[in-house]
Structures are given as structure tokens and as C-alpha cells.
Design a protein around this motif. Structure first.
Motif, PDB file in Angstrom:
ATOM      1  N   ALA A 141      47.961  69.003   8.823  1.00  5.04           N
ATOM      2  CA  ALA A 141      48.539  68.349  10.000  1.00  5.04           C
ATOM      3  C   ALA A 141      47.651  68.503  11.221  1.00  5.04           C
ATOM      4  N   HIS A 142      46.423  68.953  10.994  1.00  5.86           N
ATOM      5  CA  HIS A 142      45.553  69.241  12.133  1.00  5.86           C
ATOM      6  C   HIS A 142      44.234  68.499  12.063  1.00  5.86           C
ATOM      7  N   LEU A 143      43.667  68.335  13.250  1.00  9.32           N
ATOM      8  CA  LEU A 143      42.275  67.900  13.366  1.00  9.32           C
ATOM      9  C   LEU A 143      41.454  69.164  13.572  1.00  9.32           C
ATOM     10  N   PHE A 144      40.438  69.353  12.722  1.00  5.60           N
ATOM     11  CA  PHE A 144      39.572  70.521  12.882  1.00  5.60           C
ATOM     12  C   PHE A 144      38.248  70.080  13.505  1.00  5.60           C
ATOM     13  N   ILE A 145      37.892  70.712  14.621  1.00  8.86           N
ATOM     14  CA  ILE A 145      36.591  70.449  15.242  1.00  8.86           C
ATOM     15  C   ILE A 145      35.776  71.734  15.152  1.00  8.86           C
ATOM     16  N   GLY A 146      34.712  71.694  14.359  1.00  7.90           N
ATOM     17  CA  GLY A 146      33.873  72.882  14.193  1.00  7.90           C
ATOM     18  C   GLY A 146      33.254  73.308  15.512  1.00  7.90           C
ATOM     19  N   ALA A 147      33.109  74.612  15.665  1.00 12.56           N
ATOM     20  CA  ALA A 147      32.631  75.156  16.940  1.00 12.56           C
ATOM     21  C   ALA A 147      31.207  74.714  17.261  1.00 12.56           C
ATOM     22  N   ALA A 148      30.433  74.327  16.257  1.00 13.59           N
ATOM     23  CA  ALA A 148      29.022  74.002  16.494  1.00 13.59           C
ATOM     24  C   ALA A 148      28.744  72.501  16.420  1.00 13.59           C
ATOM     25  N   VAL A 149      29.787  71.694  16.368  1.00 13.11           N
ATOM     26  CA  VAL A 149      29.561  70.242  16.375  1.00 13.11           C
ATOM     27  C   VAL A 149      29.048  69.849  17.765  1.00 13.11           C
ATOM     28  N   SER A 183      33.175  60.426  17.886  1.00 12.52           N
ATOM     29  CA  SER A 183      33.951  60.482  16.644  1.00 12.52           C
ATOM     30  C   SER A 183      35.248  59.674  16.754  1.00 12.52           C
ATOM     31  N   PRO A 184      35.430  58.700  15.879  1.00 16.64           N
ATOM     32  CA  PRO A 184      36.685  57.931  15.906  1.00 16.64           C
ATOM     33  C   PRO A 184      37.903  58.839  15.695  1.00 16.64           C
ATOM     34  N   LEU A 185      37.730  59.872  14.877  1.00 17.05           N
ATOM     35  CA  LEU A 185      38.843  60.809  14.644  1.00 17.05           C
ATOM     36  C   LEU A 185      39.270  61.467  15.957  1.00 17.05           C
ATOM     37  N   VAL A 186      38.286  61.948  16.701  1.00 16.42           N
ATOM     38  CA  VAL A 186      38.625  62.643  17.947  1.00 16.42           C
ATOM     39  C   VAL A 186      39.144  61.640  18.970  1.00 16.42           C
ATOM     40  N   ARG A 187      38.512  60.506  19.017  1.00 12.42           N
ATOM     41  CA  ARG A 187      38.948  59.515  20.002  1.00 12.42           C
ATOM     42  C   ARG A 187      40.396  59.107  19.769  1.00 12.42           C
ATOM     43  N   TYR A 188      40.773  59.107  18.508  1.00 14.68           N
ATOM     44  CA  TYR A 188      42.148  58.721  18.203  1.00 14.68           C
ATOM     45  C   TYR A 188      43.124  59.888  18.419  1.00 14.68           C
ATOM     46  N   HIS A 189      42.822  61.007  17.807  1.00 11.67           N
ATOM     47  CA  HIS A 189      43.790  62.119  17.820  1.00 11.67           C
ATOM     48  C   HIS A 189      43.730  62.952  19.101  1.00 11.67           C
ATOM     49  N   ALA A 190      42.576  62.997  19.715  1.00 13.89           N
ATOM     50  CA  ALA A 190      42.420  63.885  20.883  1.00 13.89           C
ATOM     51  C   ALA A 190      41.544  63.180  21.916  1.00 13.89           C
ATOM     52  N   THR A 191      42.060  62.069  22.407  1.00  9.24           N
ATOM     53  CA  THR A 191      41.291  61.240  23.342  1.00  9.24           C
ATOM     54  C   THR A 191      40.771  62.059  24.514  1.00  9.24           C
ATOM     55  N   ALA A 192      41.585  62.956  25.014  1.00  8.70           N
ATOM     56  CA  ALA A 192      41.181  63.759  26.176  1.00  8.70           C
ATOM     57  C   ALA A 192      39.940  64.592  25.855  1.00  8.70           C
ATOM     58  N   VAL A 193      39.865  65.091  24.618  1.00  9.66           N
ATOM     59  CA  VAL A 193      38.712  65.909  24.239  1.00  9.66           C
ATOM     60  C   VAL A 193      37.458  65.035  24.183  1.00  9.66           C
ATOM     61  N   TYR A 222      41.653  73.952  15.909  1.00  7.09           N
ATOM     62  CA  TYR A 222      42.675  73.158  15.238  1.00  7.09           C
ATOM     63  C   TYR A 222      43.565  72.498  16.282  1.00  7.09           C
ATOM     64  N   LEU A 223      43.586  71.183  16.277  1.00  2.00           N
ATOM     65  CA  LEU A 223      44.434  70.431  17.203  1.00  2.00           C
ATOM     66  C   LEU A 223      45.449  69.649  16.388  1.00  2.00           C
ATOM     67  N   PRO A 224      46.682  69.559  16.877  1.00  2.00           N
ATOM     68  CA  PRO A 224      47.663  68.797  16.105  1.00  2.00           C
ATOM     69  C   PRO A 224      47.266  67.327  16.028  1.00  2.00           C
ATOM     70  N   LEU A 225      47.491  66.730  14.867  1.00  2.00           N
ATOM     71  CA  LEU A 225      47.209  65.307  14.727  1.00  2.00           C
ATOM     72  C   LEU A 225      48.167  64.519  15.615  1.00  2.00           C
ATOM     73  N   PHE A 246      51.394  54.242  23.399  1.00  2.00           N
ATOM     74  CA  PHE A 246      51.882  53.232  22.462  1.00  2.00           C
ATOM     75  C   PHE A 246      50.751  52.421  21.835  1.00  2.00           C
ATOM     76  N   GLU A 247      49.541  52.795  22.208  1.00  2.00           N
ATOM     77  CA  GLU A 247      48.409  52.068  21.614  1.00  2.00           C
ATOM     78  C   GLU A 247      47.985  52.798  20.339  1.00  2.00           C
ATOM     79  N   LEU A 248      48.800  52.682  19.291  1.00  2.00           N
ATOM     80  CA  LEU A 248      48.510  53.422  18.058  1.00  2.00           C
ATOM     81  C   LEU A 248      47.574  52.625  17.162  1.00  2.00           C
ATOM     82  N   GLU A 249      46.388  52.363  17.693  1.00  2.00           N
ATOM     83  CA  GLU A 249      45.442  51.596  16.883  1.00  2.00           C
ATOM     84  C   GLU A 249      45.002  52.419  15.666  1.00  2.00           C
ATOM     85  N   ALA A 250      44.640  51.700  14.624  1.00  2.00           N
ATOM     86  CA  ALA A 250      44.216  52.379  13.394  1.00  2.00           C
ATOM     87  C   ALA A 250      42.865  53.052  13.615  1.00  2.00           C
ATOM     88  N   VAL A 251      42.650  54.153  12.907  1.00  2.00           N
ATOM     89  CA  VAL A 251      41.381  54.870  13.024  1.00  2.00           C
ATOM     90  C   VAL A 251      40.292  54.074  12.318  1.00  2.00           C
TER      91      VAL A 251
END
Lengths: 940, 295
Positions: free
Chosen positions: B68-76, B84-94, B172-175, B290-295
Motif C-alpha cells: 500500500a506504499h510508494l517506496f522512494i530509495g534514499a539514494a534515488v 517519475s510518473p509514480l511520484v508525480r501521481y502518488h506524491a505530487t508535492a514530493v 514509505y509514503l501511502p499510495l 479529483f484529477e485521478l489521471e491514470a499513471v
């Protein structure tokens, strides 16, 4: 890592295995071990991007990238770029340069060249990921790749052009730059710089790129406190550190103990029981086998300083009870301008206004930190390799410190990675020479950025009180100014800078009654000296702010007020000079006004909200300026040059005048080519060598195009006459039947190659060489009336700003810039000067502030001293106004400084028109804008 | 005077911990090193003997969904995070915050691990992680553990981690779930010593009418970063209208003491900007939810 002590890396397709060196950064490995010196180090603190290389496909900052971390990496540096791609030409040929390299040349994006490898590599990485970048994409990608010549618009144009060529395979589109209205065959036409190819390929050599065998590395122990008496200095521990070869102190100086451009008041090193006047004062110098060892030795030097009170402001320095910074007191000079009777003028005025303005110190922040290499020749002469604005002055000052005749010293000028006035004083030249003399080995003294920021002279901080009197119709009746200028611990060029500030402090206006007093004061701040604008930037901010206020009080259009009072042909300046010609101010004003009205759709000074974002307000501001060309004030202003026809049929132009990036080689090349009727490619320009080139005088005061330009013009003419008479005699034809064309002379319909002519002359013992010393028209000292200067450049600028009323943030959107330059000899170089001056002006207005607290430098890193990045680049609309000067070469006068002068008040005036907040000090503080707006709306 | 004596590049977490704990002198993990190297060089960090480069440890380079989490490695590298589309979607602020760290060259080497370990109270990346219930995975010779991000700070520039023996593995960030979103923004002051005056990250869950839940992090708002819970409280259960925003702004004033610092900004200016940023990030997040665009 297979072997933990070996680094394996591939650079430009070649694989190296090198032993690991503790603490080594990738830039050092590339530069010093692989001799790939195209990669530059300008800040060493990951701020400026000059050291950018491509590592595994991505741009990284090699100055702060551990070499060991690059193990296994594939690296591309500027030296490898031209192997990847060539540039097609219109006639189907291929130029052996990457399109980015070629476009940087053709668009004039290359000036001093020091940042260029970083710019090109960063751009390369951008185009690899985004083949068709927008201007916004380019600004985002190059955000942290700084250029102090600041040809950012040209850089943007060059990247777009290269992208086009890479995408289409078509030749590069031409840059949108017009030739001069007075263009000759080559003068006034677009000509790429002669050194541009070397600068875009990484082959250009700056001082730190030179390594001599057996060379030592020097460092300087600095006082670190701004005021005190040096009581004890123990160098024994440092001397004993393995690898240290010499540690010298003041008592080891064989000759004169001080240096200084005008007054020798600056100790080469402070001796025991002598006074420390600023944090950058040198106490001891070390030469060691490596820079690391030399640095370590500094920490082992024990210092005891008895502190003295710190004088941190010129107004404090003038108080009777202030401690004396120099024996003769703290007043360097009281400078006076008198014209008419100001009291009478104010009595006649309908409106009298008075206000005090403040400007801070600024740092030149040239990209290349100071570097000197000193080397004794086997014959015992001292050679100094250095990028200096005044090579002959360096020679004189080094010789005096060494106690040897000047002929025993040779300054071999290197490419200069930016100067702007900051490389006129001695930096490390004398220290390196003392250490080379003591050790018998070559010694390199390279400043790191922190040392550069602390040590070299700054722009004078000023306090300027302006009092103006005017009639209801806007006619100025009197202007009185009082300036306090902070020249810091040493005189440097302080008196001259502040004289210029004083004489220009009532603006480019004809005013019957003027009184100006300036107190040039010593303080314990870092010394202040020459900096582009030379005092006039400061006084223009004050008077042009006041003129805007006056227009408002009189309910007049600010442009009309300036027109009403503008200097014109026949005007008498405040120093009593009658302007007889070349006063293009009114044309500058009118053309900028017309363009501003066109772009704004009328009412430029009324704030307009941005559609859809009413909290963003836009408005225009206007300002004018003028600046002398040449030294003036009675100083003999001369330059020597020689022109030689060489055996291979090409010509060489020689002068010690300095090239800092401003484009002097192109100017001299074009002038000689015009006079000799040659292709500029046939003309080689050699500068800045005191053995090989005649004295061109200091490169300052926007003087070189005029003074050395004239010297070259006359020398080229003399050579042409010499060659003509040689041919006339040899072929027995009248001189008027001899013509020169490219590489050839036409004698009576017959063609003689110039190389043949050179050979013949040399065989018969005659030198195909002419030299000329040009003396600029005599000027008179301040206070004596008459011509204080032999020419002035004029300018008008309009700035459009947008102020965010929610945050106070300010953006400059557009700048309209008109400069009267006499004649634009080198339009490509002129564009670079205009862009760079404007961006520097934006920096001075919005970001730059050299902060000193109690004599200690707060902004001692590039991360703290904010020079403008490409993100601040507005749209620049340049207008070249050409009112030729009879005496100038092809009518030209100076341009290097005027470009910057009106920008700052144009911006602050625009902010006032947008949101009604008037700035009487720079840089503009967005916090003040916001808090003022809140107070006004009663929200606070 | 060398910045380091030994630079080692381990390929596993165990190897990295071993290098750290067995070094003959002070040892530190290093990611991009964009802060650490300069601090050592400029004398703001005690000398280091061994630098342990963690950027080639596969576990620290992962960027993926884990349960249920997005994992971002410390050295990325933060550039990768930004794009990253994953981060842009799940953690836009990051993604937004990482896009503002340094310049493009710096972003190719800088890491979130370094950003958090550095413990500056206004680091953009770190503040953005604060708005999520980020759990930080840490490794030492005792094994691995998870800690909430807010437990990692002792003071300005002082991490609660023992950097001589442990490393950050990742975050680990919640999806992102339906109705959730995040946003980040900041204001710089370009004058003089250029530093961000204030930054703000928000995570939000809303329905078509009101904010169900919200996390707000503001930097710098104290010696260590913290969530602005009193401000959050004023918004939960309300629509982001002018009334609740006004209450939230008042809560900022009541609960956060901004500092005046000569080189950056006065407290009054910071307070004002906190209101501007609050409106901006809440506005953005509210729109985005509400902009739940697909990843």
C-alpha cells in the motif's frame, strides 16, 4: 572497484586507470591529471555550473563530485563534444564543431569564455533530453549555469539555433543583429571573435590551465579581522610541515613594501606592529608542493592581533574621534564640482526636493578567480602569467616590490575570464613573484572564490544626498549633491571612481547651478576600486530616482522632464565643458519612448493588472545616463600599438591593452582589416605581453575602442604607407597605383603576394612593421573648466516590471535599451555588452548585495552573493544610436559601462509606477514592497 | 586539509554499515554529497576520515510501489524523483519539491536521503515528505527498522540518526487514494543572501464538499520541522472557503513563531507569506484531488 586504490573512468571515449587521491574532486582529476583544462572551476561550491561535465549521460558539477565516485563512469567533457556532431554549412560543407559550439560562436554568446564549456555541456544535456526546448525549458535547464558577461539572450538564441540544426540538418539560422549604419567594408559588420573557436572547444588557456614542471602552489595567510595591530606572527610550525618550501612575511620583501594603483598604501604583507586595515590583509605567504599542503600550513601559522575599533561606514570615518586608518587620516579626497550659484538657483525654483539614496558594495564576480604564476627565467628575469587589466602597471608594481628594474619583469597576459574593473589592482602577482624568487621554482597562486570575494576591490558603497530645484515647467534651476563614498581600507582607484560619481551626480542634464561635494573615505571594509560604471552607476541611481519624483511632484511626464533638461550639442556640462558634437541623448530618449509607447499601448506609467491574475501589476519605468569615454580630468591618455606584416603574408596587431571578454581583439582586428583592406582572418591580434606588445594603458573607463582602436588605426595606416612606398620604389610606380587586396598587393595591374613583400623587405634589412602611440585629445582637471573628457556616451532605457502584490516579488519583463555609441564597430560584441550590462543592472537592482558587517564579509561565497542567473533574463530590445565622434576610430566611443548605468533606476522607477513603493536603496527588497502595501491597505 | 581520506563505494547495505563501523576515523554516509562535501570543505562539519557512498546500493535506488506504499530509495537522485510518473501521481508535492532543489546539475546527484539526514528545518524535499505519513527505513548493524519522519530531527542541522553507524534506506509514503492529493510551493528572496524564506507542503483528502483530512508542513517554523496540526484542525471537516481559510491563517499566527533573520526575512513577512502559500497549496491540492489521471 576491482582495485580499491584505482579509479577507472572513460573520458571522451578513452579509458583511464588512475590511482585514487584522497579528497580529489573530478574537476581536479580532469584538469590537472588528464590535462583536460576545458572544464573550468569558477566557484568550487556547486553554485555556478562552469565545471559541468556529462557523466553517464547526465550533467553533473565536477567541482564537487568526488573523483572516486566517478569510478566506472563514462564522461564527456567539452574537449570531446566536436567528435559527436559536425555543423553543416549552406554550401554543403561541414564545420568540425558541434552545432552548439558553432552557434555559440555565431550568436556572440562567447565573451570572456570562462563559463562557456559549462554552458555548452549543460545545453548539450538539455538537447539530448529535449530536442526542441522552449525558452522556459532553456531557462530551467541553465538556471544554475552562471555567466557574468551575461549574454543570456544570446545563449538562448544559440541553443535554439543549434536545436534547429540538429533537428533538421539545415545550417544554423543567422543571428538577428544588424550592421552599423556607418559600416565600412568590414568595420561595423558582424564578425565572430577570433578566440571563439578556442573558447568553445575547451582549448582556450587561462592562467590556472597552465602547469609548469616543478611548480609550487602558494596560499596567503589573511588577517581575518578588519582592524588591529599585528603583534605576533610565528611561522615556524608552518615552515616545518613536510612539503612546505617557503614561508615569507613582510620582512622578506626586498623592495617597496606597499602596492597601489595611484597611492601605494596597500601593504604587500602587514609587518609586526603594523596596522591591519581589512580582513583580507596578507600576513604571510606559503609555497608548498601541493595546494593542500600550503592550505594546511596556513593553519599552522600563529597570529596574535591586538584589536582596534572597526570603522564600517564613511560617515563614521569622517568623525573627529574616529581612529586613523591611514597616517594622513581617513579622508582620501574631498571632490568638488561648482557651477553657478545653487542658492540662487534654489531661490528661482518653484519646487525644491531633497532626498538621500544609498547603494551597497557590489562584487564583480567575474567567473575566473584570480590566478598568477611567477617563474624565474634561467637569465634571472621574473615572468608573471596573469589575466590583468593593466599589464604594464603589474610590471611596475612587481618590479618595485622585488627591488629590480622594470625590464627584469615580464607580464605575459593570459585570457581573462571576466574583469569588469576587478582585475586592475594587484591580486597575487607580487606574492607569487616573491615566492618564486625565494624558491627558484615556478609558483602558482590561485584564489579560491572566498578569497576572491574578500580580497579584491569592490564597487564603492555610497550615500548620496540630492537636492533639486525646478521651475513649474520642469526646467532645472539647481542641483546640489553630497556624496559619501566608502573606498574601504585602501585607495585603489577610489579617488578617480568617486570623482566620476561626483561629476555625473547631477545627471546628463544642462543645469545652470550645480554644487557637488564628495567625501571619499577610508574605512575598515574591503577596499573599493574600479567596477564597470565607475561611480556613475551609483549617482545615476540617485539622480534618476529624484528626477522621477520631481516629475510626479510637477505632474509631468517623466520622459518630458528629461527631454526638457537633456544635454545636447552646445550644452555646457556641470564641469564647464561645452559639448561640441556626438550628443545622442535626445535620440536615445525619443526612440526608447516611442518603443515603450508602442509596446505598452500608451500610458506606460499607469499600473496594469495581468489578466486572470489581478495581484500581478505591471508598469514601465524610464531613466537616462551618460558616461565619459577615457581617463579624462587632465590625465595623459595614450595607447601604443604596432602592426606587422609577417613572412606568411598575414598581419599581427600588438598592444598590451587587455581583453576581458568585451571583444577588443575583434575591434582591433576589424580596424586593421579595414585600413589594410584585408580579410579580418588575415589579422592576428596579440595582447597583454609587456615584452612583445607596446603599452596600451589600462583597460578601464570604456577607453580601449577609442584609444587603442585609434592607435591601431594609425599604425595600420602607417604600415600601409610603408608597404606602399616600398612597392613604389621596388617596382617604380607611383604610390597611388598601388592597391592592397586580400593577401596581395596590386602594383600596376601586377599581383605581388604580401608574404613575398615581407620576405623582400626583411632580406633588405627593413622591418615590415609600423608602430604608433596615440594620444587622445587633452583634457583638463576638474575645477578648471574646459574639456574634462574627450567624449561621452549617452543612453536611455525603459524597463517593464511585474510586481506580485501578494509576495512583493519583482520580475523584469522587458528592457528597451538605447545607447549612443558613436559608431558600432563590432555589432556582435556590442550586443554582448548591451545584454551583459542590462543583466548586471538587473542584478544590481534586484539581487546583488555585498554584505559586510563590522568589517567582516558575510557574502563570502558565491552562494551568498547572488549574481543574476538566466532565469532573470527579460526580453531585451536594443536600439543602437550612432552619433559619431570626429576623433574616434570610425566615429566610435566607449560602450562598456554606459550599458549598465540607466538599468537600475529604470527598474526602481518602474516598481514605483507599478505599486507606488519608492526605493532609495538597492537592491530592491521585496519584503519592503509587501509590508508597505499591507500598511497602506490598512491590513497591518 | 583533504576533505576525506578514504572514499568507499559499497554495493550492499551490510557492506555500507561495515565500512561505517570499522573505519579508522570518523565516517559518514554520503549520497550526492551536495551539502555534506561543502560543509566539510568550509569547516562547518567536523573532519571526516571515511565517506561511505551509498548511491550504488540497489536497495537504496528502488523507486516502486510496495504493497500500500510508494517506496522512494534514499539514494534515488532527486531529478529521477521529479520526473517519475509514480511520484508525480502518488506524491505530487514530493515531485514538486524535488524539482526545486538546487539546479539541474545538482538534482542529478542530490538525494532525498541526504536532504533528510542533513536535517535543515526548511529543506524542500524533507518538508514535502513531512506532509505525508512518511515512514523512514533505517539500517544499522542491528538490522532495519521503520521510524516516522518526525522522529529524525534533534535541531537545525542535527539529525537524530547516528550517522556514524546507520543509513537511511528509503521512504514509505501511502499510495494515493481516491479524493487525495498533495502540493508544494515556496517563496525565495533573491536579494542578498538568497535563501528560501518559506516553503509549505500539504497533503489532503476531500470529498465533493469538504476537506476530510489534511497534513500541513511549513519550513522553517522552528528548530526542527513539525506538522502544523492546529492549522490542520481548523480545516478538517470544512470546505476551503474564505471563512475556514481565515481561521487556518489565524491558527498559523497562534501556533507558529516565525523567526526574524536578518539575511532572509522578518517574522512579519514570513507570517504574511505563510498565508499566501497556504491559500496557494490548498487551492492546488483541492483542485488536484479529483484529477485521478491514470499513471
Amino acid at each position: 572497484m576491482s582495485d580499491p586504490n584505482l579509479i577507472t573512468l572513460t573520458v571522451n571515449g578513452r579509458t583511464y586507470q588512475l590511482p585514487e587521491v584522497p579528497g580529489e574532486m573530478l574537476a581536479d582529476l580532469l584538469r590537472y591529471r588528464l590535462k583536460l583544462t576545458g572544464t573550468k572551476v569558477a566557484c568550487g561550491e556547486a553554485e555556478c555550473g562552469a565545471c559541468t561535465v556529462i557523466l553517464n549521460g547526465e550533467p553533473v558539477l565536477s567541482c564537487s563530485f568526488p573523483a572516486a565516485k566517478a569510478d566506472g563512469a563514462d564522461i564527456l567533457t567539452i574537449e570531446g563534444l566536436s567528435d559527436l556532431h559536425k555543423t553543416p554549412t549552406a554550401d554543403g560543407q561541414l564545420i568540425p564543431l558541434h552545432p552548439l559550439q558553432q552557434s555559440f560562436i555565431e550568436y556572440g554568446a562567447v565573451q570572456c569564455g570562462f563559463c562557456i564549456p559549462g554552458q555548452i555541456m549543460t545545453s548539450y544535456a538539455l538537447l539530448e533530453r529535449n530536442p526542441d526546448p522552449s525558452e522556459e525549458d532553456i531557462k530551467y535547464a541553465l538556471k544554475d549555469t552562471l555567466c557574468r558577461c551575461a549574454g543570456y539572450p544570446s545563449i538562448i538564441g544559440a541553443i535554439k539555433a543549434a536545436a534547429f540544426t540538429l533537428k533538421t540538418g539545415q545550417p544554423l539560422p543567422h543571428p538577428p543583429i544588424d550592421p552599423s549604419n556607418h559600416a565600412g567594408r568590414v568595420v561595423g559588420r558582424i564578425q565572430p571573435r577570433p578566440d571563439a573557436i578556442a573558447k568553445v572547444t575547451g582549448k582556450a588557456i587561462y592562467t590556472d590551465d597552465i602547469q609548469f614542471e616543478n611548480m609550487l602552489h602558494a596560499r596567503v595567510k589573511r588577517a581575518g579581522v578588519p582592524s588591529g595591530i599585528l603583534r605576533k606572527l610565528n611561522i615556524e610550525k608552518a615552515r616545518k610541515l613536510p612539503g612546505v618550501v617557503a614561508v615569507l612575511t613582510a620582512k622578506d620583501i626586498p623592495g617597496e613594501k606597499n602596492h597601489g594603483l595611484v597611492i601605494p598604501d596597500w601593504p604587500i604583507m602587514v609587518g609586526i606592529d603594523e596596522q591591519i586595515r581589512t580582513v583580507g590583509d596578507a600576513l604571510a605567504i606559503v609555497a608548498a608542493e601541493t595546494r593542500q599542503i600550503a592550505s594546511k600550513a596556513l593553519d599552522l601559522i600563529e597570529v596574535e592581533i591586538e584589536p582596534l575599533p572597526v570603522i564600517d561606514h564613511p560617515v563614521k570615518a569622517i568623525q573627529d574621534d574616529a581612529i586613523r586608518i591611514h597616517k594622513n587620516g581617513n579622508l582620501l579626497k574631498h571632490i568638488k564640482v561648482r557651477k553657478g550659484d545653487v542658492e540662487e538657483g534654489f531661490a528661482q525654483a518653484d519646487v525644491v526636493l531633497e532626498h538621500t539614496y544609498h547603494t551597497p558594495m557590489h562584487d564583480h564576480a567575474f567567473m575566473e578567480p584570480e590566478c598568477s604564476i611567477a617563474r624565474l627565467t634561467p637569465e634571472g628575469r621574473m615572468e608573471i602569467y596573469v589575466g590583468s587589466q593593466i599589464p604594464y602597471s603589474d610590471r611596475n608594481q612587481v618590479a618595485r616590490a622585488l627591488g629590480v628594474p622594470e625590464e627584469q619583469v615580464r607580464i605575459i597576459g593570459q585570457l581573462i575570464g571576466g574583469g569588469f574593473g576587478g582585475k586592475e589592482d594587484i591580486a597575487g602577482q607580487i606574492h607569487a613573484a616573491l615566492l618564486a624568487r625565494a624558491t627558484g621554482r615556478p609558483v602558482k597562486l590561485l584564489f579560491d572564490r572566498q578569497e576572491s570575494l574578500i580580497v579584491h576591490p569592490k564597487r564603492h558603497a555610497t550615500q548620496i544626498r540630492v537636492k533639486v530645484g525646478a521651475k513649474k515647467d520642469g526646467t532645472l534651476t539647481a542641483v546640489e549633491t553630497e556624496l559619501f563614498g566608502d573606498t574601504g581600507a585602501y585607495a585603489s582607484l577610489g579617488e578617480k571612481v568617486l570623482t566620476r560619481a561626483t561629476t555625473h551626480s547631477s545627471g546628463p542634464y544642462e543645469i545652470p547651478n550645480v554644487k557637488a561635494d564628495c567625501y571619499a573615505m577610508y574605512t575598515n571594509n574591503p577596499p573599493a576600486g574600479a567596477f564597470r560604471g565607475f561611480g556613475v552607476m551609483q549617482s545615476a541611481f540617485a539622480i534618476e530616482s529624484m528626477m522621477d519624483t520631481l516629475a510626479e511632484v510637477l505632474h509631468m511626464d517623466p520622459v518630458e522632464l528629461r527631454k526638457k533638461n537633456a544635454l545636447k550639442v552646445g550644452s555646457i556640462t556641470n564641469t564647464g565643458q561645452v559639448l561640441r558634437e556626438s550628443v545622442g541623448l535626445m535620440e536615445c530618449i525619443e526612440r526608447v519612448e516611442a518603443e515603450m509607447n508602442r509596446l505598452s499601448g500608451g500610458n506606460p506609467f499607469i499600473p496594469k493588472p495581468v489578466e486572470g491574475a489581478p495581484h500581478r501589476l505591471r508598469a514601465w519605468g524610464f531613466a537616462v545616463g551618460y558616461k565619459n569615454t577615457g581617463l579624462g580630468g587632465g590625465a595623459p591618455d595614450k595607447a601604443g600599438a604596432e602592426v606587422e606584416l609577417r613572412r606568411d603574408g598575414t598581419f599581427q596587431v600588438r598592444s598590451s591593452s587587455a581583453e576581458l571578454g568585451q571583444g577588443l581583439p575583434t575591434v582591433l582586428q576589424l580596424i586593421a582589416a579595414e585600413e589594410l583592406n584585408q580579410n579580418p582572418r588575415q589579422i592576428d591580434v596579440l595582447l597583454m605581453d609587456t615584452d612583445l606588445t607596446p603599452d596600451g594603458g589600462p583597460t578601464t573607463a570604456s577607453r580601449q575602442t577609442f584609444v587603442t582602436g585609434n592607435a591601431v588605426r594609425h599604425a595600420a595606416r602607417a604600415l600601409r604607407q610603408l608597404l606602399t612606398s616600398e612597392l613604389a620604389e621596388r617596382y617604380d610606380v607611383p604610390p597611388q597605383e598601388i592597391r592592397f587586396i586580400e593577401g596581395l598587393a596590386q602594383v600596376n595591374g601586377k599581383q605581388v603576394s604580401l608574404s613575398h613583400l615581407a620576405e623582400q623587405m626583411l632580406e633588405s634589412g627593413r622591418q615590415p612593421l609600423a608602430s604608433y602611440t596615440y594620444w587622445a585629445p587633452a583634457t583638463r582637471p576638474l575645477g578648471q573648466g574646459g574639456d574634462m573628457h574627450f567624449a561621452f556616451s549617452f543612453a536611455a532605457q525603459a524597463a517593464e516590471v511585474e510586481v506580485n502584490t501578494l509576495t512583493g516579488e519583482v520580475n523584469v519583463l522587458r528592457l528597451i535599451i538605447a545607447n549612443d555609441v558613436g559608431t558600432a564597430i563590432n555589432p556582435l560584441g556590442l550586443r554582448g555588452q548591451i545584454e551583459g550590462g542590462a543583466i548586471m543592472g538587473i542584478g544590481h537592482a534586484l539581487t546583488e548585495n555585498f554584505i559586510v558587517e563590522q568589517g567582516r564579509v558575510i557574502t563570502d561565497r558565491l552562494a551568498r552573493y547572488r549574481m543574476p542567473s538566466i532565469t532573470l533574463t527579460p526580453e531585451i530590445i536594443p536600439i543602437v544610436v550612432e552619433h559619431p565622434v570626429t576623433e574616434g576610430p570610425f566615429g566610435a566611443k566607449g560602450v562598456g559601462e554606459i550599458v549598465l548605468i540607466p538599468t537600475i533606476p529604470a527598474i526602481t522607477n518602474a516598481i514605483y509606477h507599478a505599486v507606488g513603493v519608492r526605493f532609495d536603496r538597492i537592491p530592491v527588497d521585496q519584503e519592503k514592497i509587501l509590508l508597505t502595501l499591507k500598511e497602506r491597505s490598512g491590513n497591518y | 586539509m583533504n576533505i576525506w581520506q578514504k572514499y568507499v563505494i559499497p554495493h550492499s547495505i551490510e557492506e555500507a554499515i561495515h565500512f561505517l563501523t570499522s573505519a579508522p576515523g570518523p565516517a559518514r554516509p554520503i549520497g550526492g554529497g551536495t551539502d555534506l562535501l561543502l560543509e566539510i570543505q568550509q569547516g562547518h562539519h567536523p573532519p571526516v576520515h571515511t565517506l561511505v557512498d551509498v548511491t550504488r546500493i540497489p536497495d537504496l535506488l528502488r523507486l516502486e510501489e510496495v504493497g500500500a506504499h510508494l517506496f522512494i530509495g534514499a539514494a534515488v537522485p532527486v531529478r529521477v524523483i521529479t520526473e517519475s510518473p509514480l511520484v508525480r501521481y502518488h506524491a505530487t508535492a514530493v515531485a514538486e519539491a524535488c524539482g526545486l532543489i538546487g539546479g539541474p546539475q545538482v538534482r542529478n546527484t542530490a538525494t532525498l536521503g541526504g536532504n533528510v539526514a542533513h536535517a535543515l528545518p526548511a529543506a524542500d524535499g524533507m518538508i514535502s515528505l513531512f506532509a505525508f505519513d512518511t515512514q523512514v527505513e533505517i539500517a544499522n548493524d542491528g538490522g532495519r527498522r521503520l521510524q516516522p519522519i518526525h522522529t529524525l530531527f534533534k535541531g537545525p542541522g542535527q539529525s537524530a540518526l547516528d550517522l556514524s553507524s546507520e543509513i537511511i534506506v528509503g521512504f514509505y509514503l501511502p499510495l494515493r487514494q481516491s479524493g487525495q492529493s498533495s502540493a508544494f510551493s515556496r517563496v525565495m528572496r533573491p536579494q542578498g543572501v538568497a535563501l528560501p524564506i518559506l516553503n509549505m507542503a500539504v497533503w489532503m483528502e476531500r470529498d465533493d464538499r469538504v476537506i476530510h483530512d489534511i497534513h500541513i508542513a511549513i519550513g522553517p517554523s522552528g528548530p526542527v520541522p513539525f506538522r502544523a496540526t492546529r492549522v490542520e484542525h481548523e480545516l478538517i471537516g470544512h470546505p476551503p472557503d474564505s471563512i475556514s481559510l481565515q481561521r487556518a491563517k489565524e491558527a498559523i499566527h497562534q501556533s507558529i513563531q516565525f523567526r526574524s533573520s536578518a539575511m532572509r526575512a522578518g517574522a512579519a513577512y514570513r507570517h504574511h507569506l505563510s498565508e499566501v502559500l497556504l491559500e496557494e497549496v490548498i487551492g492546488k491540492a483541492w483542485q488536484r484531488a479529483f484529477e485521478l489521471e491514470a499513471v
